[in-house]
Scaffold this motif. Structure first.
Motif, PDB file in Angstrom:
ATOM      1  N   ASP A   1       0.812  -1.219   0.000  1.00  0.00           N
ATOM      2  CA  ASP A   1       0.000   0.000   0.000  1.00  0.00           C
ATOM      3  C   ASP A   1       0.847   1.271   0.000  1.00  0.00           C
ATOM      4  O   ASP A   1       0.465   2.288   0.580  1.00  0.00           O
ATOM      5  N   GLU A   2       2.000   1.244  -0.681  1.00  0.00           N
ATOM      6  CA  GLU A   2       2.927   2.374  -0.603  1.00  0.00           C
ATOM      7  C   GLU A   2       2.409   3.634  -1.278  1.00  0.00           C
ATOM      8  O   GLU A   2       2.892   4.735  -0.994  1.00  0.00           O
ATOM      9  N   PHE A   3       1.442   3.500  -2.190  1.00  0.00           N
ATOM     10  CA  PHE A   3       0.806   4.708  -2.720  1.00  0.00           C
ATOM     11  C   PHE A   3      -0.716   4.575  -2.727  1.00  0.00           C
ATOM     12  O   PHE A   3      -1.401   4.859  -3.693  1.00  0.00           O
ATOM     13  N   GLY A   4      -1.233   4.171  -1.559  1.00  0.00           N
ATOM     14  CA  GLY A   4      -2.670   4.182  -1.331  1.00  0.00           C
ATOM     15  C   GLY A   4      -3.353   2.844  -1.316  1.00  0.00           C
ATOM     16  O   GLY A   4      -4.422   2.687  -0.730  1.00  0.00           O
ATOM     17  N   GLY A   5      -2.786   1.842  -1.992  1.00  0.00           N
ATOM     18  CA  GLY A   5      -3.354   0.504  -1.956  1.00  0.00           C
ATOM     19  C   GLY A   5      -4.716   0.377  -2.594  1.00  0.00           C
ATOM     20  O   GLY A   5      -5.485  -0.533  -2.252  1.00  0.00           O
ATOM     21  N   LEU A   6      -5.047   1.237  -3.550  1.00  0.00           N
ATOM     22  CA  LEU A   6      -6.375   1.202  -4.157  1.00  0.00           C
ATOM     23  C   LEU A   6      -6.473   0.266  -5.355  1.00  0.00           C
ATOM     24  O   LEU A   6      -7.560   0.022  -5.864  1.00  0.00           O
ATOM     25  N   GLY A   7      -5.331  -0.235  -5.824  1.00  0.00           N
ATOM     26  CA  GLY A   7      -5.353  -1.128  -6.963  1.00  0.00           C
ATOM     27  C   GLY A   7      -5.739  -0.413  -8.241  1.00  0.00           C
ATOM     28  O   GLY A   7      -5.556   0.797  -8.383  1.00  0.00           O
TER      29      GLY A   7
END
Length: 340
Positions: free
Chosen positions: A203-209
């Motif tokens: 999730d290093e840049f939000g983990g939104l996929g």
């Protein structure tokens, strides 16, 4: 314990000098010992210093530091500041009784970003370069700092990002640092999903996929089309023992990371380039397969670094905020960044 920074490669430190009034800055990547290095330039509007000597056939093989700077051509002065700091430390290529620090560098275009550029006869980048080198350490900030202070992308604020990873099946590690000031977009449409989402770790840049579908407008050509007014500068580093030619191949492979993280990339409007460096601590067991493995990981790590640079960016005090991201599920950490 790895910190998910390019400084997870032992023998490498990063320092920033940030001038919020100027809305610009400098980032220095300093090696404890000279490192084998090369460069690959793909953008149509680069601004560079000392990149010719990085060709594999040139005499000097190792560099003491890299410097990334804002300021467009004015920012090339930053290299002299880094070289001055290294000279005071007794660093450099021996030439008779003298030592000449080897500091390749590159600049990005951040001149019309609202900062005070009325600096008089001489721009401030030489002193900022000296300060950045003096500040070099294993721990360093991401986002709107150093060369990423006044950076932006097609839709959002840009900044400094970094990431690292072990190379599976080997004893190598690869790290990347990016100053993201891209003509293209790091997010898909209005966001908040990143093009680099398939490569995200923890999730290093939000983990939104990724979104369920990519809307057609996400592939629209950006409206901001000023030649030479955008650039993503990157450094990839490894602890592998590479030749200068192998470093060049690593830089070429790492460029795929920019194409995976930014749409479009490598345009005539950008000055995109990737520096590559090898500290030489771990020998290659197979010069072909190991180099292919290094390049594969370098591309993914650089894509992550680009996304982290945008994710970590913040609006500068006294400047207009970055546009809000559309959609739902915006992580709390993004609300101050994007106004969501």
């Amino acid at each position: 314990m790895p910190q998910n920074r390019i400084t997870d490669i032992p023998g490498l430190r990063v320092g920033h000098a940030t001038d919020l009034r100027l809305a610009s800055g400098v980032t220095a990547i300093v090696f404890d010992e000279p490192a084998i290095a090369a460069v690959d330039v793909r953008g149509g509007g680069p601004g560079t210093r000392e990149t010719d000597l990085l060709d594999p056939e040139r005499t000097v093989e190792r560099v003491d530091a890299f410097v990334l700077s804002g300021g467009s051509a004015f920012g090339l002065d930053a290299g002299a500041g880094v070289a001055a700091w290294l000279a005071e430390a007794g660093r450099g290529f021996p030439v008779g009784i003298m030592r000449v620090p080897i500091v390749p560098g590159a600049v990005l275009f951040d001149l019309p970003n609202g900062g005070d550029k009325a600096w008089g006869r001489y721009p401030p980048y030489r002193e900022l370069g000296f300060q950045a080198a003096a500040a070099a350490a294993e721990a360093f900030d991401l986002g709107s700092v150093g060369a990423g202070t006044g950076a932006r992308t097609g839709r959002l604020k840009g900044g400094i990002g970094s990431a690292s990873a072990a190379v599976p099946g080997t004893g190598f590690r690869v790290g990347a640092l990016a100053a993201v000031n891209a003509f293209g977009n790091a997010t898909i449409g209005g966001g908040p999903h990143f093009w680099a989402a398939p490569f995200e770790v923890d999730d290093e840049f939000g983990g939104l996929g990724v979104p369920v579908r990519v809307p057609p407008e996400a592939l629209a050509f950006p409206a901001r089309a000023l030649p030479g007014a955008a650039t993503t500068l990157a450094v990839v580093a490894t602890d592998a023992a590479l030749t200068k030619a192998q470093c060049r191949r690593l830089a070429v492979a790492a460029q795929d990371g920019l194409a995976r993280a930014l749409v479009p990339a490598h345009t005539p409007l950008d000055g995109d380039l990737v520096f590559a460096a090898a500290t030489g601590a771990v020998p290659l067991a197979d010069p072909v397969v190991d180099l292919a493995r290094l390049g594969d990981v370098a591309a993914r790590v650089l894509a992550r670094a680009v996304a982290r640079g945008v994710f970590s960016a913040t609006s500068l005090p006294g400047h207009a905020p970055s546009p809000p991201l559309a959609g739902t599920g915006l992580p709390p950490a993004w609300r101050d960044v994007f106004g969501g």
